[in-house]
Design a protein around this motif. Sequence first.
Motif, PDB file in Angstrom:
ATOM      1  N   UNK A  73      35.454  39.952  24.772  1.00  0.00           N
ATOM      2  CA  UNK A  73      34.973  41.248  25.251  1.00  0.00           C
ATOM      3  C   UNK A  73      35.114  42.351  24.203  1.00  0.00           C
ATOM      4  N   UNK A  74      34.237  43.337  24.286  1.00  0.00           N
ATOM      5  CA  UNK A  74      34.372  44.547  23.481  1.00  0.00           C
ATOM      6  C   UNK A  74      35.047  45.617  24.336  1.00  0.00           C
ATOM      7  N   UNK A  75      34.947  46.876  23.902  1.00  0.00           N
ATOM      8  CA  UNK A  75      35.636  47.954  24.623  1.00  0.00           C
ATOM      9  C   UNK A  75      35.278  47.985  26.111  1.00  0.00           C
ATOM     10  N   UNK A  76      33.991  47.782  26.398  1.00  0.00           N
ATOM     11  CA  UNK A  76      33.535  47.907  27.774  1.00  0.00           C
ATOM     12  C   UNK A  76      34.010  46.808  28.699  1.00  0.00           C
ATOM     13  N   UNK A  77      34.418  45.661  28.133  1.00  0.00           N
ATOM     14  CA  UNK A  77      34.789  44.529  28.970  1.00  0.00           C
ATOM     15  C   UNK A  77      36.243  44.127  28.923  1.00  0.00           C
ATOM     16  N   UNK A  79      38.915  45.520  29.944  1.00  0.00           N
ATOM     17  CA  UNK A  79      39.670  45.758  31.175  1.00  0.00           C
ATOM     18  C   UNK A  79      39.142  44.921  32.340  1.00  0.00           C
ATOM     19  N   UNK A  80      38.025  44.242  32.123  1.00  0.00           N
ATOM     20  CA  UNK A  80      37.399  43.469  33.192  1.00  0.00           C
ATOM     21  C   UNK A  80      37.654  41.972  33.043  1.00  0.00           C
ATOM     22  N   UNK A  81      37.297  41.387  31.902  1.00  0.00           N
ATOM     23  CA  UNK A  81      37.293  39.934  31.774  1.00  0.00           C
ATOM     24  C   UNK A  81      38.677  39.295  31.787  1.00  0.00           C
ATOM     25  N   UNK A  82      39.668  39.809  31.046  1.00  0.00           N
ATOM     26  CA  UNK A  82      40.996  39.201  31.164  1.00  0.00           C
ATOM     27  C   UNK A  82      41.538  39.238  32.596  1.00  0.00           C
ATOM     28  N   UNK A 106      46.037  49.918  19.266  1.00  0.00           N
ATOM     29  CA  UNK A 106      46.104  51.330  19.633  1.00  0.00           C
ATOM     30  C   UNK A 106      45.806  51.542  21.115  1.00  0.00           C
ATOM     31  N   UNK A 107      44.851  50.771  21.632  1.00  0.00           N
ATOM     32  CA  UNK A 107      44.519  50.886  23.048  1.00  0.00           C
ATOM     33  C   UNK A 107      45.705  50.492  23.929  1.00  0.00           C
ATOM     34  N   UNK A 108      46.379  49.405  23.568  1.00  0.00           N
ATOM     35  CA  UNK A 108      47.490  48.921  24.387  1.00  0.00           C
ATOM     36  C   UNK A 108      48.702  49.844  24.356  1.00  0.00           C
ATOM     37  N   UNK A 115      48.222  46.337  28.870  1.00  0.00           N
ATOM     38  CA  UNK A 115      49.188  45.607  28.052  1.00  0.00           C
ATOM     39  C   UNK A 115      49.814  44.463  28.844  1.00  0.00           C
ATOM     40  N   UNK A 116      50.200  44.749  30.067  1.00  0.00           N
ATOM     41  CA  UNK A 116      50.793  43.721  30.928  1.00  0.00           C
ATOM     42  C   UNK A 116      49.803  42.590  31.177  1.00  0.00           C
ATOM     43  N   UNK A 117      48.526  42.947  31.358  1.00  0.00           N
ATOM     44  CA  UNK A 117      47.496  41.941  31.613  1.00  0.00           C
ATOM     45  C   UNK A 117      47.259  41.055  30.393  1.00  0.00           C
ATOM     46  N   UNK A 118      47.207  41.659  29.214  1.00  0.00           N
ATOM     47  CA  UNK A 118      46.972  40.904  27.981  1.00  0.00           C
ATOM     48  C   UNK A 118      48.121  39.938  27.707  1.00  0.00           C
ATOM     49  N   UNK A 119      49.332  40.347  28.050  1.00  0.00           N
ATOM     50  CA  UNK A 119      50.492  39.477  27.858  1.00  0.00           C
ATOM     51  C   UNK A 119      50.406  38.213  28.706  1.00  0.00           C
ATOM     52  N   UNK A 120      49.656  38.261  29.791  1.00  0.00           N
ATOM     53  CA  UNK A 120      49.563  37.116  30.700  1.00  0.00           C
ATOM     54  C   UNK A 120      48.636  36.020  30.174  1.00  0.00           C
ATOM     55  N   UNK A 121      47.807  36.345  29.200  1.00  0.00           N
ATOM     56  CA  UNK A 121      46.886  35.358  28.645  1.00  0.00           C
ATOM     57  C   UNK A 121      47.653  34.338  27.808  1.00  0.00           C
TER      58      UNK A 121
END
Length: 352
Positions: A73-77, A79-82, A106-108, A115-121
């Motif tokens: 995903x890019x910026x737009x996705x 927050x959606x796909x993960x 920088x976003x996280x 950040x919490x969601x990305x850590x779950x991947x």
Amino acid sequence: MYKVGICGHFAIGHELVNGQIDKTKSVYKALAKALGEEQITILDTRGWKKNPLKLFLNCKKMLDECENIIMLPAHGGVRIFPLLFDKLNSKKRKLHYIVIGGWLPELLKNDAKLLKQIKRLDRVYVELECMRTALLDLGVENAVYMPNFKETNALRNSELILSQKLPLRLCTFSRIMEEKGIERAIEAVRTINREHGKTVFELDIFGTPEPKYKERFEIICKGFEPYIKYKGFINTDSSTQTLKDYFAVLFPTKYHGEGFPGTIVSAFAAGVPVIATDWRYNATIIRNGIDGMVYDPHKPELLAKILVEAAKKPELFNNMKPACLERAAHFDADTAVKTLLKELESEKEVHI
């Protein structure tokens, strides 16, 4: 059951090129070569906002059919796909996120929920070691370094084209937008030619104009001198053969999300030095004076100064060409994809 499902912007049926499309297609080609096309299925996310129900169903279907999910995903996705794949992942498939560009750390920093969601991947792949370090500092322990790569069919040293006579040919090869420095490249060439009273440099512009910039770019094109031309879209597969004829690639970017630009990989594979702004991570990729030049982005006049010196001594840039090919080998698809293949085979981790 497929080994891999790739969810990303493939732009099927459209002649478009940008970092996201380029990276998505490069990942598919590299995995198809390594695993076989029959092991992979894809989900093209182009226009996903127009039909969210279809997106939901397609993501669920991919999770049902694939051992591994790769999302780009890019910026737009982001927050959606993960989040979507994680919530639908009842079968506990492995979830991989390949980051495009350099904006994620920088976003996280400013988004604890994401950040919490990305850590779950299971894995998060970034294009530079310094980006991995930044994510590790944020507690993203699943971050993995995998350099940007392309199947570029890099030239051999014997195929290098050396430029000696004026006019010297320059080009840009990126998304066409103000932030990528298209107008700064045009102005530098225009200034030099006017001051010298002859055509010292020719400039060709390759790429697809961003929708918000298209009208302005069309107006700019109408004012082009004969030594500046818009050459339209070129496919990544043919980029090496197109770029090899140029003296240098100009990349005066100030784009906020710049990571590891595919423009640089393509140029190096064609044996062409890159003149770029010292912006974001460019100076960690381009070895100044060895395979290109970097300059202060806040001093745009330096681009013309570098070019004038290059015109006086073309051998300075011609001598960089073998180093460009040497550098390109570091970003070869067959080499870089080994990192991803290893992670696809590793055991599924449990995230709480």
